[in-house]
Each structure stands twice: as C-alpha cells, then as structure tokens.
Design an enzyme around this catalytic site. Structure first.
Site, PDB file in Angstrom:
ATOM      1  N   LYS A 121       0.849  -1.192   0.000  1.00  0.00           N
ATOM      2  CA  LYS A 121       0.000   0.000   0.000  1.00  0.00           C
ATOM      3  C   LYS A 121       0.886   1.244   0.000  1.00  0.00           C
ATOM      4  O   LYS A 121       1.893   1.304   0.709  1.00  0.00           O
ATOM      5  CB  LYS A 121      -0.914  -0.017   1.225  1.00  0.00           C
ATOM      6  CG  LYS A 121      -1.962   1.087   1.258  1.00  0.00           C
ATOM      7  CD  LYS A 121      -2.891   0.912   2.457  1.00  0.00           C
ATOM      8  CE  LYS A 121      -3.947   2.004   2.531  1.00  0.00           C
ATOM      9  NZ  LYS A 121      -4.855   1.819   3.692  1.00  0.00           N
ATOM     10  N   SER A 196      -9.675   1.892   2.844  1.00  0.00           N
ATOM     11  CA  SER A 196      -8.822   2.627   1.924  1.00  0.00           C
ATOM     12  C   SER A 196      -7.792   1.762   1.200  1.00  0.00           C
ATOM     13  O   SER A 196      -7.127   2.216   0.274  1.00  0.00           O
ATOM     14  CB  SER A 196      -8.087   3.739   2.677  1.00  0.00           C
ATOM     15  OG  SER A 196      -7.217   3.188   3.672  1.00  0.00           O
ATOM     16  N   SER A 220      -9.854  -0.438   7.099  1.00  0.00           N
ATOM     17  CA  SER A 220      -9.310  -0.276   5.752  1.00  0.00           C
ATOM     18  C   SER A 220      -8.672  -1.519   5.165  1.00  0.00           C
ATOM     19  O   SER A 220      -8.341  -1.535   3.980  1.00  0.00           O
ATOM     20  CB  SER A 220      -8.292   0.871   5.732  1.00  0.00           C
ATOM     21  OG  SER A 220      -8.947   2.106   5.850  1.00  0.00           O
TER      22      SER A 220
END
Length: 543
Positions: A121, A196, A220
C-alpha cells in the site's frame, strides 16, 4: 512459542463462567453460494507454499513466476488500476538474482517468502520507490528507507512488485479518494473495491500479486477484503511496527495484510510482526509461527471446533444491513456450528456509539499528524509572498477534499470550548467500547459479525454522501478503538454483477490472539467445499 496442535484440535483456552443473559443462535440457512467462476469450487490453497515447493524442487524459477504475475498484471491493470507504481524491472532483477543464488547452492537463498510477489500500500515507505500516500502533496516523493514491515518482507525473500492505490492518506472507504486514479473491483469493474486499502485487496483478488500489505485505521483492510473476496487481517495494535507507515490516526493505525488464503495471510503476519526499536508502541510479545499451527484439510476431525464458543453480535444484523449480507453471515454461523462450535447471540449495547467516537478521534489525530505537510518539510511547494500564504496554498493545492474535511473536523473537535464536548467524550466512549469487548471476550473465544453492511456498491454511488460512506464503517471501527485483532474470511455471495458479489465474515478476538482467529478462519475456509472466490475476471485458462 505456543504448544503444537494436539490431536488436531483448535488451541483456544475456554473459560467456564456463569451463563449471562443471551440467546442461542439458530439459523436454518447455509452459506450462500453463487456461480462465481467457471473454475471448480474448492478450499483455498496456499500460493506461498506452492511457490516455495516449486523453487526448491527446481520445477520453476523465480524469473518464471515473476514473469507470470507481471503478465497477468499487465492484462488486468488497464481495467483494475490497482497499482500507482509497478516496479517491474526491479522485480525481474531480484528474481534473476534469487535464481542465481539457488543455482549456486546458497542455503539461505530460499527464505520463507522467496519468490513471493508482494504489493505494498502506497502509505508504507519503500526505499527508492514512489511513496505518495495517494496524495498530490507527496507526488514524486521517494523515501530513503523501507518501512519496517516492508524491510522484513524483503529480508524473508519477498519481491516488492509495486505500490498499490489507496484513498488519500487512508481516509476513505472506496479508493475513489486517491489523487491519481480510481481502482475497480475484480468481481465487477463498475463497483468499488472498498478502501482505503482497495488497491491491495483488488491486486490479491485478481492474482496480480501473491499477497499484499495494507493499513487499517477503522476497517481499511477488512472492508475491502470483504468486497474483493480475499482474506484480510488487522492485527492487534502493537503487533506490527508502524515505522514507515504514513500516520493518519496514530492510536488507531495498524499495518495489516491480504492473502488469497488464511495460510498465506498467517505466513505474512509471522514475518512482519514483532518488536521494533523504531516504534515505541510495538509489542515485545513472542511472535508464533502462525502458519505452522494450521491443520491441513485431510487431518481435520469431523467436529474440529468442539468446545469453541462464538458470539454473534446482535447489533450487526439489524437495521441498515443488507438482507443478503445477513443471510450469508447467518449461513456462516450455521457452518461454524456444524463444525462443533457453540454459537450464541450476544449484545454489545455500546456498539453503535463507536462510529461517531471513531470519526472524532481519528479526525483529531489526523489534524495533528498532517500538519507536517506544509510545503517546507514535506510536500510540493508553491510560490507565495509570505510564510502563511506558502503554508495555505501548499496545503490547499496538495490535499484532496476528504482530507481537508477531516482536518477541519479534527481541528474543530480539539479547539477551545469544544474539546470537552467532543474529543473528551469520544475518549470516554472509547473506554466504554474497550470494556464491552473485554466483557464479551471473557464469555466467548471469538466474536463474529459482517465485515461491512453491504457488498461492493457502484463507483460514484456514495462519493458525494460522506455520511452514508462513514456509516459503512460501523462494523469495523470498534475493533480499532479497542485495539483488538480481527480476521475477515470470504463466506458467501449476494446478487450483483455477472457472478455475484462476495461477502466477508469478520472474526474478532482478544489482544494478541491472532493465532486463534487464524485457526478458526482456516478451518472455516477449508471446509467451504461449494464455493470459489476467484473472480470472473480470471476465467479458466487466463490464470
């Protein structure tokens, strides 16, 4: 180090306490299935084990494996847009070097993650690779160091394939909040992958990489895992170092991981977990070899969960939760009962209070953490006549709408005259949430709920309705407030798209009891014989 599995039973300490007021769970439904793909359904298998065995046997080379994943990524990336940056040349060089070391007989060449392609990420720092946080304010930023979790993956032999897309600084639930692109869901490219960490979840779902890292501040990792039909793990706060993770809400942020199987997810956790002198909040508790505690399908007893007590949270199956999600979760609970566990409904009256408390606390911490992006220490700098204008214009041009909104909300909650009414009360609610989970987990080994109140929804459906988007975090934020571990495992489907949309079962446990969650999740996953969680994007012959 915990003891090994004995007689292939689940190792969960069960405390016999006086029976509180509660209802026995009953459900006639079974786990919902759907014609997910043309592939034959069956238990999830470990990609990490397969790669390791093929390298050790000489059946395949790391270069071949890397080429296969890069080829698949190039075919699917124009549709999915999971990655902000793909380090294809670096990945190929690392694979060739691994092959050279194996061929020369270097004994330490085949580490636990040798040849495993990992997506990271883009709010985790990676040396000499773009690390943007999904924000224009860090466009072009290349750190000189790896985040601790990334460094440990590399040391175990993993190959970082690239940086995955996310909502800006982790603030969002759809990955539409990225400053660079919108990621789509591999099950239906008109829908969001969640957020996210949507890029990390979509990349694993589409087999663009083997596993991936994400971060979880309020769900997330878990919500996109549910939306994309993969396994997602949020560890206990402090289990994994946060060094190198771009701070959003420091008392809530956790580095998590995704895999296509519980085994792969457990393997990643064992590698990245552990104390780190660079993070004072990281725990010094011993890290088990989580994957070695998982039992293969052919060794499972007929009732492998005998003696395990599971509480299904009543408040997560009521108003506002899609009927198909409720049916899938009740079907999953019935399946757990068939495996020998006792499943009962349990009420957590403070559950609904967690969402507003979370958004006050997270936004307050974000307003402080993001003050470093001022155009001087970090971020792009604009021309200005004075210092105040420089700060203001740099942040106005660099931050997106959602980030600005949360900074304003947090600044308001911390301001004189409002601190007691908002921030202090939110902290009191947090204490209440922690205690309610502690009480429930003294009666039950594991708590379960949906990972999200719905399956994946259409791109653009909620982007202009922030309250509706925030409400989607109701299932996950309490776990962050309490600092607990949680695992999401695919459990069924609801109608939608061409082949149905996946639903995830969230399992929650006591602090540092990730091993319990992984063992139950593994048994649950391995006994779902009638389901396949390979998206239609990867039709037979294209894998």
């Amino acid at each position: 180090m915990p003891p090994p599995l004995q007689a292939h039973r689940l190792l969960i300490s069960h405390r016999r306490l006086p029976t509180p007021a509660r209802r026995r769970f009953t459900a006639a439904s079974s786990v919902q299935s759907a014609p997910a793909t043309t592939l034959a359904p069956g238990p999830a298998t470990s990609s990490i084990l397969s790669i390791r065995e093929s390298l050790l046997s000489g059946e395949r080379t790391a270069a071949d494996i890397t080429s296969e994943y890069l080829s698949r990524l190039r075919r699917t990336e124009p549709t999915l847009r999971s990655f902000i940056h793909v380090a294809d040349a670096a990945a190929e060089r690392e694979a060739e070097e691994l092959d050279r070391r194996i061929a020369s007989g270097e004994k330490d060449a085949v580490g636990p993650l040798a040849g495993v392609l990992v997506g990271v990420k883009d709010n985790l720092c990676t040396a000499n690779m773009p690390s943007t946080g999904g924000s224009r304010i860090l466009d072009g930023y290349r750190p000189a160091y790896d985040a601790t979790a990334v460094r440990r993956l590399r040391e175990a032999g993993a190959i970082v394939l690239g940086k995955t897309n996310l909502d800006e600084f982790g603030m969002g639930s759809t990955t539409e909040g990225s400053a660079f692109q919108v990621t789509t869901n591999p099950w239906d490219d008109s829908r969001v992958p969640g957020g996210s960490s949507g890029g990390s979840a979509a990349a694993v779902s589409a087999r663009q990489c083997v596993v991936s890292l994400g971060s979880d501040t309020g769900g997330s990792v878990r919500q996109p895992a549910s939306f994309c039909g993969v396994v997602g793990l949020k560890p206990t706060y402090g289990r994994v170092s946060r060094f190198g993770l771009m701070a959003y809400a420091s008392s809530l942020d956790v580095v998590g991981c995704f895999g296509s199987s519980v085994f792969d997810t457990a393997t990643i956790l064992s590698v990245v977990a552990g104390h780190d002198k660079m993070d004072a909040t990281s725990s010094s508790q011993v890290v088990p070899e989580y994957a070695s505690e998982l039992v293969s399908l052919d060794l499972l007893e007929s009732k492998p969960l005998n003696g395990v007590r599971i509480g299904i949270i009543q408040e997560t199956l009521g108003e506002g939760v899609a009927s198909g999600v409720v049916s899938s979760i009740k079907g999953a609970a019935s399946h757990l009962e068939q495996l020998g566990s006792v499943v009962e409904e349990v009420s957590l009256p403070s559950f609904s209070l967690g969402l507003p408390a979370y958004y006050i606390l997270a936004s307050s911490e974000a307003s402080s953490n993001l003050s470093r992006y001022d155009g001087i220490r970090y971020g792009g700098q604009v021309s200005a006549d004075d210092l105040n204008e420089l700060y203001g214009e740099s942040r106005a041009n660099g931050f997106g709408h959602e980030v600005k909104m949360r900074i304003l909300m947090g600044t308001y909650a911390l301001s004189a005259g409002y601190y007691d009414a908002y921030y202090k009360r939110a902290q009191q609610v947090r204490t209440l949430v922690k205690q309610s989970f502690k009480d429930a987990l003294e009666r039950y080994d594991i708590l379960i709920s949906p990972a999200a109140p719905s399956a994946a929804y259409k791109i653009g459906e909620k982007i202009n309705d922030p309250l509706a988007m925030y409400a989607g975090d109701i299932m996950t934020v309490n776990v962050n407030l309490a600092g607990l571990p949680a695992l999401v495992v695919p459990c069924g489907f609801v109608e939608g798209g061409a082949a149905g949309l996946p639903v995830g079962l969230q399992m929650m446990g006591s602090p540092f009891c990730e091993g319990n969650l992984l063992r139950v999740g593994h048994i649950f996953e391995q006994t779902l014989q009638n389901l396949s969680f390979v998206p239609p994007l990867l039709a037979e012959g294209q894998l």
